[in-house]
Design a protein around this motif. Structure first.
Motif, PDB file in Angstrom:
ATOM      1  N   VAL A 128       0.860  -1.190   0.000  1.00 32.61           N
ATOM      2  CA  VAL A 128       0.000   0.000   0.000  1.00 32.61           C
ATOM      3  C   VAL A 128       0.892   1.235   0.000  1.00 32.61           C
ATOM      4  O   VAL A 128       1.624   1.462   0.963  1.00 32.61           O
ATOM      5  CB  VAL A 128      -0.933   0.016   1.218  1.00 32.61           C
ATOM      6  CG1 VAL A 128      -1.818   1.260   1.194  1.00 32.61           C
ATOM      7  CG2 VAL A 128      -1.776  -1.245   1.245  1.00 32.61           C
ATOM      8  N   PRO A 129       0.848   2.036  -1.047  1.00 31.61           N
ATOM      9  CA  PRO A 129       1.733   3.210  -1.113  1.00 31.61           C
ATOM     10  C   PRO A 129       1.457   4.210   0.003  1.00 31.61           C
ATOM     11  O   PRO A 129       0.307   4.414   0.412  1.00 31.61           O
ATOM     12  CB  PRO A 129       1.424   3.818  -2.493  1.00 31.61           C
ATOM     13  CG  PRO A 129       0.810   2.712  -3.275  1.00 31.61           C
ATOM     14  CD  PRO A 129       0.060   1.869  -2.279  1.00 31.61           C
ATOM     15  N   LEU A 130       2.536   4.794   0.514  1.00 33.06           N
ATOM     16  CA  LEU A 130       2.519   5.891   1.492  1.00 33.06           C
ATOM     17  C   LEU A 130       2.049   5.469   2.880  1.00 33.06           C
ATOM     18  O   LEU A 130       1.989   6.300   3.779  1.00 33.06           O
ATOM     19  CB  LEU A 130       1.642   7.051   0.998  1.00 33.06           C
ATOM     20  CG  LEU A 130       1.978   7.594  -0.405  1.00 33.06           C
ATOM     21  CD1 LEU A 130       1.061   8.757  -0.746  1.00 33.06           C
ATOM     22  CD2 LEU A 130       3.431   8.011  -0.489  1.00 33.06           C
ATOM     23  N   ARG A 131       1.751   4.199   3.096  1.00 34.72           N
ATOM     24  CA  ARG A 131       1.299   3.779   4.417  1.00 34.72           C
ATOM     25  C   ARG A 131       2.454   3.663   5.397  1.00 34.72           C
ATOM     26  O   ARG A 131       2.312   3.976   6.580  1.00 34.72           O
ATOM     27  CB  ARG A 131       0.572   2.428   4.316  1.00 34.72           C
ATOM     28  CG  ARG A 131      -0.055   1.981   5.641  1.00 34.72           C
ATOM     29  CD  ARG A 131      -0.816   0.683   5.499  1.00 34.72           C
ATOM     30  NE  ARG A 131       0.070  -0.438   5.230  1.00 34.72           N
ATOM     31  CZ  ARG A 131      -0.353  -1.692   5.080  1.00 34.72           C
ATOM     32  NH1 ARG A 131      -1.656  -1.957   5.140  1.00 34.72           N
ATOM     33  NH2 ARG A 131       0.508  -2.658   4.840  1.00 34.72           N
ATOM     34  N   ASP A 132       3.622   3.241   4.932  1.00 33.49           N
ATOM     35  CA  ASP A 132       4.758   3.021   5.824  1.00 33.49           C
ATOM     36  C   ASP A 132       5.580   4.279   6.069  1.00 33.49           C
ATOM     37  O   ASP A 132       6.484   4.266   6.914  1.00 33.49           O
ATOM     38  CB  ASP A 132       5.682   1.934   5.261  1.00 33.49           C
ATOM     39  CG  ASP A 132       4.982   0.589   5.187  1.00 33.49           C
ATOM     40  OD1 ASP A 132       4.079   0.364   6.014  1.00 33.49           O
ATOM     41  OD2 ASP A 132       5.335  -0.217   4.305  1.00 33.49           O
ATOM     42  N   LEU A 133       5.318   5.364   5.341  1.00 38.79           N
ATOM     43  CA  LEU A 133       6.094   6.579   5.537  1.00 38.79           C
ATOM     44  C   LEU A 133       5.935   7.131   6.944  1.00 38.79           C
ATOM     45  O   LEU A 133       6.859   7.711   7.510  1.00 38.79           O
ATOM     46  CB  LEU A 133       5.676   7.641   4.511  1.00 38.79           C
ATOM     47  CG  LEU A 133       6.160   7.433   3.071  1.00 38.79           C
ATOM     48  CD1 LEU A 133       5.608   8.529   2.173  1.00 38.79           C
ATOM     49  CD2 LEU A 133       7.676   7.421   3.012  1.00 38.79           C
ATOM     50  N   VAL A 134       4.754   6.940   7.530  1.00 35.87           N
ATOM     51  CA  VAL A 134       4.496   7.467   8.871  1.00 35.87           C
ATOM     52  C   VAL A 134       5.357   6.750   9.901  1.00 35.87           C
ATOM     53  O   VAL A 134       5.859   7.362  10.855  1.00 35.87           O
ATOM     54  CB  VAL A 134       3.001   7.336   9.215  1.00 35.87           C
ATOM     55  CG1 VAL A 134       2.710   7.880  10.614  1.00 35.87           C
ATOM     56  CG2 VAL A 134       2.149   8.076   8.182  1.00 35.87           C
ATOM     57  N   THR A 135       5.551   5.450   9.717  1.00 36.65           N
ATOM     58  CA  THR A 135       6.298   4.658  10.696  1.00 36.65           C
ATOM     59  C   THR A 135       7.803   4.651  10.430  1.00 36.65           C
ATOM     60  O   THR A 135       8.567   4.173  11.262  1.00 36.65           O
ATOM     61  CB  THR A 135       5.782   3.212  10.698  1.00 36.65           C
ATOM     62  OG1 THR A 135       5.944   2.646   9.385  1.00 36.65           O
ATOM     63  CG2 THR A 135       4.307   3.169  11.067  1.00 36.65           C
ATOM     64  N   MET A 136       8.237   5.156   9.282  1.00 34.63           N
ATOM     65  CA  MET A 136       9.666   5.179   8.977  1.00 34.63           C
ATOM     66  C   MET A 136      10.433   6.101   9.906  1.00 34.63           C
ATOM     67  O   MET A 136      11.529   5.784  10.355  1.00 34.63           O
ATOM     68  CB  MET A 136       9.894   5.629   7.528  1.00 34.63           C
ATOM     69  CG  MET A 136       9.718   4.568   6.493  1.00 34.63           C
ATOM     70  SD  MET A 136      10.207   5.189   4.859  1.00 34.63           S
ATOM     71  CE  MET A 136       9.672   3.826   3.831  1.00 34.63           C
ATOM     72  N   THR A 138      12.155  10.022  10.715  1.00 33.18           N
ATOM     73  CA  THR A 138      13.112  10.844   9.974  1.00 33.18           C
ATOM     74  C   THR A 138      14.354  10.058   9.583  1.00 33.18           C
ATOM     75  O   THR A 138      14.841  10.144   8.449  1.00 33.18           O
ATOM     76  CB  THR A 138      13.518  12.069  10.804  1.00 33.18           C
ATOM     77  OG1 THR A 138      12.349  12.802  11.178  1.00 33.18           O
ATOM     78  CG2 THR A 138      14.449  12.973  10.018  1.00 33.18           C
ATOM     79  N   GLY A 139      14.879   9.270  10.522  1.00 32.95           N
ATOM     80  CA  GLY A 139      16.077   8.483  10.230  1.00 32.95           C
ATOM     81  C   GLY A 139      15.855   7.476   9.123  1.00 32.95           C
ATOM     82  O   GLY A 139      16.717   7.296   8.254  1.00 32.95           O
ATOM     83  N   GLY A 140      14.698   6.823   9.138  1.00 30.39           N
ATOM     84  CA  GLY A 140      14.409   5.844   8.095  1.00 30.39           C
ATOM     85  C   GLY A 140      14.258   6.474   6.732  1.00 30.39           C
ATOM     86  O   GLY A 140      14.733   5.938   5.721  1.00 30.39           O
ATOM     87  N   ILE A 141      13.596   7.621   6.675  1.00 28.31           N
ATOM     88  CA  ILE A 141      13.420   8.306   5.397  1.00 28.31           C
ATOM     89  C   ILE A 141      14.760   8.784   4.844  1.00 28.31           C
ATOM     90  O   ILE A 141      15.060   8.607   3.659  1.00 28.31           O
ATOM     91  CB  ILE A 141      12.440   9.486   5.555  1.00 28.31           C
ATOM     92  CG1 ILE A 141      11.036   8.957   5.890  1.00 28.31           C
ATOM     93  CG2 ILE A 141      12.407  10.330   4.293  1.00 28.31           C
ATOM     94  CD1 ILE A 141      10.023  10.043   6.147  1.00 28.31           C
ATOM     95  N   VAL A 142      15.589   9.372   5.714  1.00 29.67           N
ATOM     96  CA  VAL A 142      16.905   9.837   5.263  1.00 29.67           C
ATOM     97  C   VAL A 142      17.757   8.667   4.789  1.00 29.67           C
ATOM     98  O   VAL A 142      18.445   8.738   3.755  1.00 29.67           O
ATOM     99  CB  VAL A 142      17.609  10.619   6.387  1.00 29.67           C
ATOM    100  CG1 VAL A 142      19.050  10.933   6.013  1.00 29.67           C
ATOM    101  CG2 VAL A 142      16.856  11.902   6.703  1.00 29.67           C
TER     102      VAL A 142
END
Length: 234
Positions: A128-136, A138-142
Motif C-alpha cells: 500500500v503506497p505511502l502507508r509506511d512513511l508514517v512509521t519510517m 526521519t532516520g528511516g526516510i533519510v
C-alpha cells in the motif's frame, strides 16, 4: 581571446580549490557526527572480527570511512592510466566509477543485514503506497533517500545512456525492487515495502539532479575512447 583564457584558468583553479575545501569540511563534519559509533566499532574492525564489525551499522560505517583513502588512490590510478592514453574525461569517469561502488555497496550491505528473527520470522510485504512513511521516521526516510544516492549521482556521469531524469528514476526504482525482493526471499526479518522503493528512487533522482551539470556534459560526449590526433592535411 587569449586574455579571456588567461582569466578563466585561474577562476577554474579557484573554483576547484573551493570545492575541494567544501568536500574536506563536509568529510570532517561527517566524521564529527559519527565519531562515537566509529570509536565503538574500531577495535573489532581493526582486529578483523566479523561479529560487531561487518554485521553492525557502526562497523559498516567505520569500514566505509576507513577505506576512503584507498578509494581515492583507485580514482587516481584509473585517471592516470586513462590520461596516458588520451581520454579527455579521465578524472570524471574514474571518480564516477569508484563513487558508484564505494557509495552504494556499503549502503546495500547495511540494508541486507538480517534482523533478530531472520530465517524464522515470516516474510512481510507492504504494497500500500505511502502507508509506511508514517512509521519510517526521519532516520528511516533519510537512510532510504541515501541508499542509491551515490548511484544516482555518479551513474549518469559515467554512462551516457543513463543521462536523463526518467532513466535515473527507473535505475533507482529497479535497484530498490531487487533489494526488497532479496530481503523477502532470504527472509531477513525486514518488511519489503513499496514505500521503500518510492523513497529509494526519489533519493537516486534527487542525487542525479544534483550532478546534472556534469552528466549533461557526459551525454554530449558519450565516447570514452581517446580522441585520435588529426592528421596533417597535405
Amino acid at each position: 581571446m587569449n586574455h579571456n583564457a588567461s582569466l578563466s584558468a585561474p577562476s577554474r583553479r579557484a573554483r576547484g580549490n573551493v570545492l575541494l575545501g567544501l568536500a574536506v569540511l563536509g568529510l570532517v563534519g561527517v566524521l564529527f557526527v559519527v565519531r562515537r559509533p566509529l570509536m565503538m566499532s574500531a577495535p573489532r574492525c581493526m582486529a578483523g572480527r566479523w561479529h560487531g564489525c561487518f554485521d553492525t551499522f557502526n562497523g559498516v560505517v567505520f569500514i566505509t570511512v576507513f577505506t576512503l583513502p584507498l578509494a581515492a588512490l583507485v580514482v587516481w590510478a584509473l585517471a592516470r592510466r586513462r590520461r596516458a592514453v588520451g581520454v579527455t574525461t579521465a578524472w570524471r569517469m574514474s571518480l564516477a566509477e569508484v563513487g558508484m561502488v564505494h557509495g552504494t555497496v556499503p549502503c546495500v550491505w547495511m540494508t541486507m543485514l538480517p534482523g533478530s528473527g531472520a530465517g524464522t520470522a515470516p516474510a512481510r510485504v507492504s504494497l500500500v503506497p505511502l502507508r509506511d512513511l508514517v512509521t519510517m521516521g526521519t532516520g528511516g526516510i533519510v537512510g532510504n533517500l541515501l541508499l542509491f544516492a551515490a548511484l544516482g549521482f555518479f551513474a549518469p556521469m559515467r554512462f551516457a545512456a543513463l543521462a536523463s531524469v526518467p532513466r535515473i528514476l527507473v535505475l533507482g526504482a529497479g535497484c530498490s525492487v531487487l533489494v526488497e525482493t532479496a530481503q523477502y526471499v532470504l527472509r531477513l526479518d525486514r518488511v519489503s515495502s513499496v514505500d521503500d522503493v518510492l523513497v529509494n528512487a526519489a533519493g537516486a533522482l534527487l542525487a542525479g539532479l544534483a550532478s546534472r551539470r556534469w552528466w549533461r556534459t557526459t551525454a554530449e560526449t558519450p565516447s570514452d575512447r581517446p580522441h585520435p590526433a588529426l592528421a596533417a592535411a597535405g
